[in-house]
Design an enzyme around this catalytic site. Structure first.
Site, PDB file in Angstrom:
ATOM      1  N   SER A   1      -0.733 -11.067  14.611  1.00 17.53           N
ATOM      2  CA  SER A   1       0.439 -11.410  13.829  1.00 17.53           C
ATOM      3  C   SER A   1       1.469 -12.166  14.681  1.00 17.53           C
ATOM      4  CB  SER A   1       1.024 -10.104  13.273  1.00 17.53           C
ATOM      5  OG  SER A   1       2.300 -10.315  12.781  1.00 17.53           O
TER       6      SER A   1
ATOM      7  N   LEU B   1      -8.933  -6.907   8.760  1.00 20.30           N
ATOM      8  CA  LEU B   1      -8.003  -5.775   8.908  1.00 20.30           C
ATOM      9  C   LEU B   1      -6.854  -5.828   7.916  1.00 20.30           C
ATOM     10  CD1 LEU B   1      -5.043  -6.218  10.449  1.00 20.30           C
ATOM     11  CD2 LEU B   1      -6.471  -6.493  12.448  1.00 20.30           C
ATOM     12  N   TYR B   2      -6.572  -7.044   7.395  1.00 25.16           N
ATOM     13  CA  TYR B   2      -5.430  -7.197   6.492  1.00 25.16           C
ATOM     14  C   TYR B   2      -5.777  -6.846   5.041  1.00 25.16           C
ATOM     15  CZ  TYR B   2      -0.618  -8.749   7.231  1.00 25.16           C
ATOM     16  OH  TYR B   2       0.738  -8.789   7.449  1.00 25.16           O
TER      17      TYR B   2
ATOM     18  N   GLY C   1      -3.696  -5.450  14.970  1.00 28.07           N
ATOM     19  CA  GLY C   1      -3.011  -6.344  14.031  1.00 28.07           C
ATOM     20  C   GLY C   1      -1.819  -7.059  14.649  1.00 28.07           C
TER      21      GLY C   1
ATOM     22  N   HIS D   1      -1.982 -14.909   2.099  1.00 29.80           N
ATOM     23  CA  HIS D   1      -2.956 -15.754   1.403  1.00 29.80           C
ATOM     24  C   HIS D   1      -2.719 -17.244   1.620  1.00 29.80           C
ATOM     25  CE1 HIS D   1      -4.533 -12.092  -0.043  1.00 29.80           C
ATOM     26  NE2 HIS D   1      -5.293 -12.622  -0.968  1.00 29.80           N
TER      27      HIS D   1
ATOM     28  N   ARG E   1       1.566  -8.661  23.701  1.00 33.50           N
ATOM     29  CA  ARG E   1       0.725  -8.705  22.493  1.00 33.50           C
ATOM     30  C   ARG E   1      -0.005 -10.048  22.380  1.00 33.50           C
ATOM     31  NH1 ARG E   1       0.361  -3.569  20.387  1.00 33.50           N
ATOM     32  NH2 ARG E   1       2.268  -2.774  19.463  1.00 33.50           N
TER      33      ARG E   1
ATOM     34  N   GLN F   1       0.667  -9.738   0.492  1.00 34.66           N
ATOM     35  CA  GLN F   1      -0.432 -10.470  -0.137  1.00 34.66           C
ATOM     36  C   GLN F   1      -0.087 -11.961  -0.258  1.00 34.66           C
ATOM     37  OE1 GLN F   1      -1.193  -9.124  -4.110  1.00 34.66           O
ATOM     38  NE2 GLN F   1      -3.299  -9.852  -4.118  1.00 34.66           N
TER      39      GLN F   1
ATOM     40  N   HIS G   1      -5.483  -2.971   0.534  1.00 33.00           N
ATOM     41  CA  HIS G   1      -5.471  -2.677  -0.897  1.00 33.00           C
ATOM     42  C   HIS G   1      -4.980  -1.264  -1.199  1.00 33.00           C
ATOM     43  CE1 HIS G   1      -7.850  -6.325  -0.567  1.00 33.00           C
ATOM     44  NE2 HIS G   1      -7.392  -6.592  -1.772  1.00 33.00           N
TER      45      HIS G   1
END
Ligand code: HEM
Length: 667
Positions: free
Chosen positions: A597, A451-452, A593, A274, A187, A270, A455
């Site tokens: 990550s 992509l993140y 993703g 952030h 990955r 979230q 919602h």
């Protein structure tokens, strides 16, 4: 390769060195039109170039003036091709060059780099791609073998999410480590490190490397002045973002995530992200305020030194706090004067001061801010006990590293474990990589940010201890944190199921505008088409909208709007792809993703051989805290009465994944 005419036969072309570095020195002449009108595709990756090579029989100037030419098309699709030729000329003229930038066709496959040469030529740099040929489509021997043996993402996803009995055995053997190492290296290798492009630099440059105010990019932007917004495919104008959002993304009926993901997970996602997704309002899209580019806990300590200092107590390494009803909470901005984003109706005395400016938005973010603040101060107490001579500074800095380690451990072993649905027990052990070549650095990419935008996780209303709150009542509700207390909120969030993210029509109306913004941003930054990203991350491009969505109706509407599957945009592609069986989203979200990550988590300096040792964390106690961290411990060591806490609702946890709630024994 889609639609790129290769001229003299791909693979055997003069100038490409079979088995060699593949850097073609003689510029390719610009093609006069894309290949054969229809969709000629050769499987995944680069097979399509062969199709392009065959379409080269004759080139007829089509009297367009300005040097524009189009080949004589096969009888079928003549009109389409003529239209396209006109289009190309128009775009070329618009660029003032009289010719189209050949890189608009995305001719270079398998991570080959397209370089425009002269006015009408291009070269594909295939160095170290494992391919050679004009368009990097001919596999070298080992690549051929590798491709032959490589299982498809759908296949290994199936294996990893079935046969629990088998994985129960594997997880207790050394094979777990071997597989984890494999997952990590495969990955993480998909992410360029050091970073390459950004939204202003579609080529390697010192500025893109050194200017960390930019988000990086895995794929360069669609070149300027291409015939269509997505390169050469699709319509001249992309569909209206508001229309796209309303028709395809707006939730009609709440669909719970089939694996029981809950609100505790949603707010963790979230809160955690952030710290490194902080798009700059001042500098604009493509720029970030989070210059640490990873897990630096800037959302707890602030993203700059001045903010950090306002938040610190400067005693025993601790952060400022306030005590209400015997419980510790973040201070108010009157005590820790940092800029926070609140609506004007919220007076300063009610504004909590947190590391991240926007965390006042949701009680769920305040809960996590409170938990991590308590954890920081708890760790400081433990460190001080072992190191009574240490300064405030050393206690603070060491506690910060411990919390970074705890975060990564929780993200891998609780959060990603849940998200993946794998029966393979994921493991946070940096030593797994000590034998491999691995760059301990990370740069956040704009694609990762896009992509993140999950919602869809958000429900239609929020249920706290049986009481229902609308968005209006929940957002910027500054009293909820202390009225209910952390335990009650954690329990409520852990018991409320979150929404499915993928599959279309999953976003509540209250947050739909954010999705509109994502689409607008991707256009402003000229993100390449979804299918180009599929290829970049080792997947086959979709051949049709039906294949993407797995149904007919929406697929037909999308076809109508976009005109071509190869013109579908990145974010709509991710959200409209059919979810994996029993999954929260589709294959592409996972395949694109996961590399970002894992690279972000293991690329952290604390995972490097130089840092990953007890002394970095203040000795054995601190190291042990990192190595045994869990979501459950984060909560239960920082509240008086341990509530139900997990990343899935209780029913799912009972017969769910291997690391269901309550599995931690270290409390
Ligand atoms: C009720 C809950 C939520 C609300 C009201 C909300 C609202 C917003 C708003 C207003 C923005 C800024 C949009 C812009 O600048 O164009 C944003 C950005 C974003 N949101 Fe959410 N959001 C919520 C939940 C979530 C969740 C659960 C996630 C999952 C990870 C998420 C991920 C993001 C990301 C990644 C960004 C981009 C941040 C940046 O680049 O600065 N949001 N959200």
């Amino acid at each position: 390769m889609q639609g790129w005419p290769s001229g003299p036969g791909e693979g055997s072309a003069a100038g490409a060195v079979p088995g060699g570095p593949g850097w073609r020195r003689r510029p390719r002449p610009v093609p006069s039109r894309p290949v054969g009108g229809g969709r000629q595709r050769g499987g995944g990756g680069g097979g399509g170039a062969a199709a392009g090579a065959t379409a080269d029989a004759a080139e007829l100037p089509l009297a367009m003036g300005g040097g524009c030419r189009a080949r004589a098309p096969p009888a079928a699709g003549l009109r389409l091709l003529l239209a396209h030729a006109v289009l190309l000329c128009a775009a070329g003229s618009a660029a003032g060059t009289g010719s189209v930038n050949p890189c608009c066709y995305f001719p270079c496959q398998n991570q080959g780099v397209c370089v425009r040469v002269g006015l009408r030529g291009y070269e594909c740099d295939c160095t170290r791609t494992g391919y050679y040929g004009v368009n990097c489509t001919s596999p070298e021997l080992w690549t051929r073998l590798h491709n032959l043996l490589k299982p498809s993402p759908a296949f290994y996803h199936f294996i990893l999410t079935h046969f629990k009995w088998f994985w129960d055995i594997i997880n207790s053997t050394f094979i777990r480590d071997t597989l984890m190492r494999l997952v990590l290296t495969v990955r993480a290798n998909l992410i360029p490190s050091p970073p390459t492009f950004n939204s202003d630099y579609g080529y390697i440059s010192w500025e893109a490397y050194a200017n960390v105010s930019y988000y990086t990019r895995v794929l360069p932007p669609v070149p300027a002045n291409c015939p269509t917004p997505m390169g050469t495919k699709g319509k001249l104008q992309l569909p209206d973002p508001q229309l796209l959002a309303e028709r395809f993304l707006l939730r009609q009926k709440f669909e719970a995530d089939p694996r029981g993901t809950n609100m505790m997970f949603a707010f963790f996602a979230q809160h955690f992200t952030h710290q490194f997704f902080k798009t700059s309002g001042k500098m604009g899209r493509g720029f970030t305020k989070a210059l640490g580019h990873g897990v630096d806990l800037g959302h707890l300590y602030g993203d700059n030194l001045q903010r950090q200092h306002q938040l610190r107590l400067f005693r025993d390494g601790k952060l400022k706090f306030q005590v209400v009803d015997g419980e510790v909470y973040p201070p108010m901005v009157t005590e820790a004067p940092v800029h926070m984003v609140y609506p004007s109706r919220v007076p300063q005395e009610q504004q909590l001061a947190m590391g991240q400016e926007v965390f006042g938005l949701l009680p769920g973010l305040c809960v996590y801010a409170t938990l991590w603040l308590r954890e920081h101060n708890r760790v400081c107490d433990l460190l001080k006990r072992d190191h009574p001579t240490w300064s405030d500074e050393q206690l603070f800095q060491t506690a910060r590293l411990i919390l970074i380690g705890e975060t990564i451990k929780i993200v891998i072993e609780d959060y990603v474990q849940h998200l993946s649905g794998y029966y393979l027990s994921l493991k946070f052990d940096p030593e797994l990589l000590f034998g491999s070549q691995f760059q301990y650095r990370n740069r956040i990419a704009v694609e990762f940010n896009q992509l993140y935008h999950w919602h869809g996780l958000m429900p239609d209303s929020f249920i706290i201890q049986g009481q229902e709150y609308s968005y209006k009542q929940f957002l910027y509700n500054t009293s909820m944190l202390m009225d209910y207390g952390v335990e009650a909120l954690v329990e409520s969030f852990s018991k409320q199921v979150a929404g499915r993210i993928g599959g279309g029509q999953t976003i509540n109306a209250n947050v739909l505008h954010v999705a509109v913004g994502v689409i607008q941003e991707s256009r402003q930054l000229r993100l390449q088409p979804f299918n180009e990203y599929r290829k970049r991350f080792g997947m086959k491009p979709y051949k049709s909208f039906q294949e993407l969505t797995g149904e007919e109706e929406k697929a037909a509407e999308l076809e109508e709007l976009y005109g071509d599957i190869d013109a579908l945009e990145f974010y709509p592609g991710l959200l409209l792809e059919k979810p994996q069986p029993n999954g929260i989203f589709g294959e592409s979200m996972v395949e694109i993703g996961a590399p970002f990550s894992l690279k972000g988590l293991f690329g952290n300096p604390i995972c490097s051989p130089e840092y990953w040792k007890p002394s970095t964390f203040g000795g054995a106690t601190g190291f042990e805290i990192v190595k045994t961290a869990s979501l459950e411990k984060l909560v239960c060591l920082n509240v008086k009465k341990c509530p139900y806490v997990a990343f899935q609702v209780p029913a799912a946890a009972e017969h769910g994944s291997p690391r269901a709630a309550g599995s931690s024994t270290e409390l």
